[in-house]
Design a protein around this motif. Structure first.
Motif, mmCIF file in Angstrom:
data_model
loop_
_atom_site.group_PDB
_atom_site.id
_atom_site.type_symbol
_atom_site.label_atom_id
_atom_site.label_comp_id
_atom_site.label_asym_id
_atom_site.label_seq_id
_atom_site.Cartn_x
_atom_site.Cartn_y
_atom_site.Cartn_z
ATOM 1 N N TYR A 193 0.833 -1.206 0.000
ATOM 2 C CA TYR A 193 0.000 0.000 0.000
ATOM 3 C C TYR A 193 0.868 1.257 0.000
ATOM 4 N N LYS A 194 1.978 1.201 0.711
ATOM 5 C CA LYS A 194 2.879 2.349 0.773
ATOM 6 C C LYS A 194 3.389 2.730 -0.615
ATOM 7 N N CYS A 223 10.903 -4.229 -3.883
ATOM 8 C CA CYS A 223 10.505 -5.544 -4.400
ATOM 9 C C CYS A 223 8.986 -5.699 -4.517
ATOM 10 N N GLN A 224 8.294 -4.574 -4.720
ATOM 11 C CA GLN A 224 6.844 -4.624 -4.925
ATOM 12 C C GLN A 224 6.560 -4.685 -6.424
ATOM 13 N N PHE A 225 6.976 -5.819 -7.018
ATOM 14 C CA PHE A 225 6.910 -5.945 -8.468
ATOM 15 C C PHE A 225 5.470 -6.026 -8.975
ATOM 16 N N GLY A 226 4.585 -6.630 -8.182
ATOM 17 C CA GLY A 226 3.188 -6.711 -8.577
ATOM 18 C C GLY A 226 2.551 -5.333 -8.647
ATOM 19 N N VAL A 227 2.800 -4.517 -7.629
ATOM 20 C CA VAL A 227 2.267 -3.155 -7.606
ATOM 21 C C VAL A 227 2.840 -2.351 -8.772
ATOM 22 N N ALA A 228 4.147 -2.518 -9.021
ATOM 23 C CA ALA A 228 4.785 -1.810 -10.131
ATOM 24 C C ALA A 228 4.146 -2.207 -11.462
ATOM 25 N N TRP A 229 3.930 -3.507 -11.641
ATOM 26 C CA TRP A 229 3.311 -3.988 -12.872
ATOM 27 C C TRP A 229 1.889 -3.440 -13.006
ATOM 28 N N PRO A 280 7.398 6.956 -6.070
ATOM 29 C CA PRO A 280 8.091 6.851 -7.359
ATOM 30 C C PRO A 280 8.330 5.389 -7.735
ATOM 31 N N MET A 281 8.250 5.095 -9.019
ATOM 32 C CA MET A 281 8.367 3.713 -9.484
ATOM 33 C C MET A 281 9.683 3.074 -9.058
ATOM 34 N N LYS A 282 10.754 3.868 -9.026
ATOM 35 C CA LYS A 282 12.053 3.342 -8.612
ATOM 36 C C LYS A 282 11.988 2.790 -7.186
ATOM 37 N N GLU A 283 11.322 3.513 -6.283
ATOM 38 C CA GLU A 283 11.180 3.037 -4.905
ATOM 39 C C GLU A 283 10.371 1.749 -4.859
#
Length: 402
Positions: A64-65, A78-84, A70-73
């Motif tokens: 949630y955070k 390691c929140q790859f699902g959220v990034a995707w 920013p996408m880099k953060e």
């Protein structure tokens, strides 16, 4: 037995919705309800004002955070699902043209649609009597919280934004109640979502007068030592709805009419709009009259110190800072945005001025020179309590009725 309530909020940056949440939290009676507060991202100047003696602040959950970081953060965490999910949202969001004058907020709902599957349940194993999503999108309270009743808040005048109605309607429809902060805000929402009228209830932004006065007296901030100068103050995010880029031109017009004014601005936000404000200050040659104060986590001493509070917005849901200025007995000037009359009685507890710059200057100048009218408004404000902590009873009733 006391009801259990969960409140969801994105973060606690300086802003109207965040200030409204603080007012609600300050009004909670721990003897009436057990309240958990889940802030997605524990950032923002207002975090330190959360009354932890009244509510239990839950720890952050990393997914949630990262929803708005920013996408880099997001990748580093390691929140790859959220990034995707965020990338997918950006790629698939509706990009049809936005009607002129409306703010496009479709991306927020689309991000929630795409990332929610990668997020864990909030307080798994706990069933609340009432769960409150204080700021849209409301997907998370629907999908990730177990509660007998669920509420979503409206803080926005929906006649001024552009949404994907087809995507949003199923989300709003799953809430038990939809809270509007004013009658005007509710009506504009129902014009867009007419089938949801039976879910709509009214709960005004809750403000605690004692809290506002206490914070206002924490420090002394003399804005100007020259008593002949009229000190104006505006507070808000640097964003299109707030229309702060017009302040330098309005200030120049007041000066040309012979008025000695200094206009102070507390705010932050869009770099583009901040740059435009600064460019307009130079263009209008008001470098000594329009002063940017930046962020202030406690703006109340500045309101207390000013002569007049001005809200030059294009639109507002229901301005928290206008109500705070009224609590502190300051003459208030607001532009004639669609919901202005729901908050200010023109000539009684404030003044509503035209949106157009030339007409705005004339009416403002008349008011600044009319000390009798200012004193009448101050007297009215002093004899009325603009706090409304009793609104919290509406929340108790819903929670206790579960």
């Amino acid at each position: 037995m006391k009801p259990r309530i969960l409140i969801l909020m994105h973060y606690m940056e300086l802003g109207g919705a965040e200030s409204a949440l603080l007012g609600l939290l300050q009004s909670i009676d721990p003897d009436r309800a057990d309240v958990d507060l889940f802030i997605y991202d524990h950032r923002g100047e207002l975090m330190r004002y959360i009354p932890t003696d009244k509510v239990h602040l839950l720890p952050e959950v990393q997914g949630y955070k990262m929803i708005e970081r920013p996408m880099k953060e997001c990748i580093v965490a390691c929140q790859f699902g959220v990034a995707w999910g965020r990338l997918l949202a950006k790629k698939t969001v509706d990009t049809s043209p936005v009607p002129q004058g409306r703010e496009d907020i479709r991306i927020y709902t689309r991000v929630a649609d795409c990332v929610e599957r990668f997020l864990p349940k909030i307080q798994p194993g706990v069933e609340y009597d009432l769960a409150i999503s204080f700021l849209m999108p409301h997907n998370y309270v629907i999908r990730k919280v177990r509660a007998k009743k669920k509420i979503g808040w409206i803080h926005t005048d929906y006649s001024t934004v552009y949404v994907d109605v087809k995507r949003e309607l199923p989300v709003w429809s799953q809430l038990d109640y939809i809270v509007s902060i004013s009658e005007n805000v509710g009506e504009r929402f129902i014009e867009m979502f007419p089938t949801l009228r039976n879910k709509l209830i009214s709960i005004e932004n809750i403000l605690c007068s004692d809290f506002v006065w206490r914070k206002a007296k924490e420090i002394s901030v003399p804005l100007c030592s020259d008593k002949s100068v009229t000190c104006l103050l505006t507070i808000g995010r640097f964003s299109n709805p707030k229309k702060m880029e017009d302040i330098p031109a309005i200030c120049r017009g007041l000066i040309e009419l012979g008025l000695d004014v200094k206009w102070f601005i507390i705010g932050y936000g869009s770099d583009t709009i901040e740059r435009t404000i600064k460019e307009n200050i130079k263009k209008e040659r008001v470098e000594n009259n329009v002063i940017l104060l930046g962020k202030k986590d406690n703006p109340y001493p500045y309101i207390k110190a000013c002569d007049m509070y001005v809200q030059p917005s294009r639109y507002e849901g229901k301005s928290i800072t206008v109500r705070e200025a009224q609590i502190l007995c300051k003459p208030v000037v607001v532009t004639n945005y669609p919901t202005a009359s729901s908050q200010v009685q023109d000539g009684v507890d404030g003044v509503i001025v035209p949106m157009e710059i030339g007409a705005c200057i004339k009416v403002m100048a008349d008011f600044i020179q009319n000390k009798e009218k200012q004193n009448s408004i101050v007297a009215y404000l002093s004899s009325h309590d603009y706090g409304n902590q009793s609104e919290i009873e509406k929340i108790y009733r819903i929670a206790e009725g579960c």
